[in-house]
Scaffold this motif. Structure first.
Motif, PDB file in Angstrom:
ATOM      1  N   TRP A  44      -2.934   3.895  -3.401  1.00  0.00           N
ATOM      2  CA  TRP A  44      -3.134   2.696  -4.222  1.00  0.00           C
ATOM      3  C   TRP A  44      -2.395   1.512  -3.598  1.00  0.00           C
ATOM      4  O   TRP A  44      -1.378   1.671  -2.941  1.00  0.00           O
ATOM      5  CB  TRP A  44      -2.539   2.874  -5.625  1.00  0.00           C
ATOM      6  CG  TRP A  44      -3.249   3.803  -6.537  1.00  0.00           C
ATOM      7  CD1 TRP A  44      -2.985   5.126  -6.723  1.00  0.00           C
ATOM      8  CD2 TRP A  44      -4.318   3.496  -7.426  1.00  0.00           C
ATOM      9  NE1 TRP A  44      -3.819   5.652  -7.662  1.00  0.00           N
ATOM     10  CE2 TRP A  44      -4.654   4.671  -8.118  1.00  0.00           C
ATOM     11  CE3 TRP A  44      -5.029   2.337  -7.710  1.00  0.00           C
ATOM     12  CZ2 TRP A  44      -5.664   4.733  -9.074  1.00  0.00           C
ATOM     13  CZ3 TRP A  44      -6.037   2.395  -8.655  1.00  0.00           C
ATOM     14  CH2 TRP A  44      -6.340   3.580  -9.327  1.00  0.00           C
ATOM     15  N   TRP A  45      -2.874   0.318  -3.892  1.00  0.00           N
ATOM     16  CA  TRP A  45      -2.126  -0.912  -3.678  1.00  0.00           C
ATOM     17  C   TRP A  45      -1.348  -1.173  -4.964  1.00  0.00           C
ATOM     18  O   TRP A  45      -1.885  -0.992  -6.056  1.00  0.00           O
ATOM     19  CB  TRP A  45      -3.066  -2.093  -3.422  1.00  0.00           C
ATOM     20  CG  TRP A  45      -3.744  -2.041  -2.096  1.00  0.00           C
ATOM     21  CD1 TRP A  45      -4.981  -1.535  -1.833  1.00  0.00           C
ATOM     22  CD2 TRP A  45      -3.232  -2.515  -0.859  1.00  0.00           C
ATOM     23  NE1 TRP A  45      -5.265  -1.657  -0.499  1.00  0.00           N
ATOM     24  CE2 TRP A  45      -4.202  -2.256   0.129  1.00  0.00           C
ATOM     25  CE3 TRP A  45      -2.037  -3.124  -0.486  1.00  0.00           C
ATOM     26  CZ2 TRP A  45      -4.015  -2.597   1.458  1.00  0.00           C
ATOM     27  CZ3 TRP A  45      -1.857  -3.463   0.843  1.00  0.00           C
ATOM     28  CH2 TRP A  45      -2.833  -3.202   1.796  1.00  0.00           C
ATOM     29  N   GLY A  50      -7.239  -3.708  -3.542  1.00  0.00           N
ATOM     30  CA  GLY A  50      -6.383  -4.871  -3.334  1.00  0.00           C
ATOM     31  C   GLY A  50      -6.919  -6.141  -3.961  1.00  0.00           C
ATOM     32  O   GLY A  50      -6.352  -7.213  -3.793  1.00  0.00           O
ATOM     33  N   PHE A  83       0.841  -1.193   0.000  1.00  0.00           N
ATOM     34  CA  PHE A  83       0.000   0.000   0.000  1.00  0.00           C
ATOM     35  C   PHE A  83       0.880   1.249   0.000  1.00  0.00           C
ATOM     36  O   PHE A  83       1.802   1.366   0.810  1.00  0.00           O
ATOM     37  CB  PHE A  83      -0.918   0.012   1.222  1.00  0.00           C
ATOM     38  CG  PHE A  83      -1.938   1.107   1.179  1.00  0.00           C
ATOM     39  CD1 PHE A  83      -3.011   1.046   0.303  1.00  0.00           C
ATOM     40  CD2 PHE A  83      -1.829   2.202   2.013  1.00  0.00           C
ATOM     41  CE1 PHE A  83      -3.962   2.051   0.256  1.00  0.00           C
ATOM     42  CE2 PHE A  83      -2.777   3.218   1.981  1.00  0.00           C
ATOM     43  CZ  PHE A  83      -3.841   3.140   1.098  1.00  0.00           C
ATOM     44  N   GLN A 123       0.664   5.448   0.084  1.00  0.00           N
ATOM     45  CA  GLN A 123      -0.165   6.625   0.325  1.00  0.00           C
ATOM     46  C   GLN A 123       0.047   7.670  -0.768  1.00  0.00           C
ATOM     47  O   GLN A 123       1.090   7.692  -1.429  1.00  0.00           O
ATOM     48  CB  GLN A 123       0.183   7.252   1.677  1.00  0.00           C
ATOM     49  CG  GLN A 123      -0.169   6.397   2.866  1.00  0.00           C
ATOM     50  CD  GLN A 123      -1.669   6.388   3.156  1.00  0.00           C
ATOM     51  OE1 GLN A 123      -2.466   7.098   2.552  1.00  0.00           O
ATOM     52  NE2 GLN A 123      -2.060   5.548   4.088  1.00  0.00           N
TER      53      GLN A 123
END
Length: 86
Positions: free
Chosen positions: A64-65, A41, A14, A16
């Motif tokens: 985002w993942w 995810g 993950f 930020q």
């Protein structure tokens, strides 16, 4: 992580919004390596593809993942070593 087969990806990381992440692809291989991103995810979208060893730093525009690996049908031979750091 070493990849020697199709449909193999790193664990998701993950990132930020505004944070950097590092990608490293090395080894001797015939394959297309795909960097993917996901909001949940689970549902993945292709973000970039790599066909030779390379390293770069990216920055996430929003949270985002990310994961990196070789999709089904994109592996021929060799060992792809991939690393994804956030």
């Amino acid at each position: 992580m070493n990849i020697t087969a199709q449909n193999t990806f790193t664990p998701a990381v993950f990132v930020q919004a505004g944070d950097p992440f590092d990608v490293s692809v090395s080894g001797t291989f015939v394959a297309t390596v795909t960097l993917q991103r996901s909001k949940d995810g689970t549902n993945w979208r292709d973000a970039d593809t790599i066909t030779s060893p390379s390293e770069w730093t990216g920055e996430s525009g929003s949270a985002w993942w990310f994961r990196i690996g070789v999709k089904t049908g994109n592996y021929t031979s060799g060992t792809v070593t991939v690393e994804l750091y956030a």
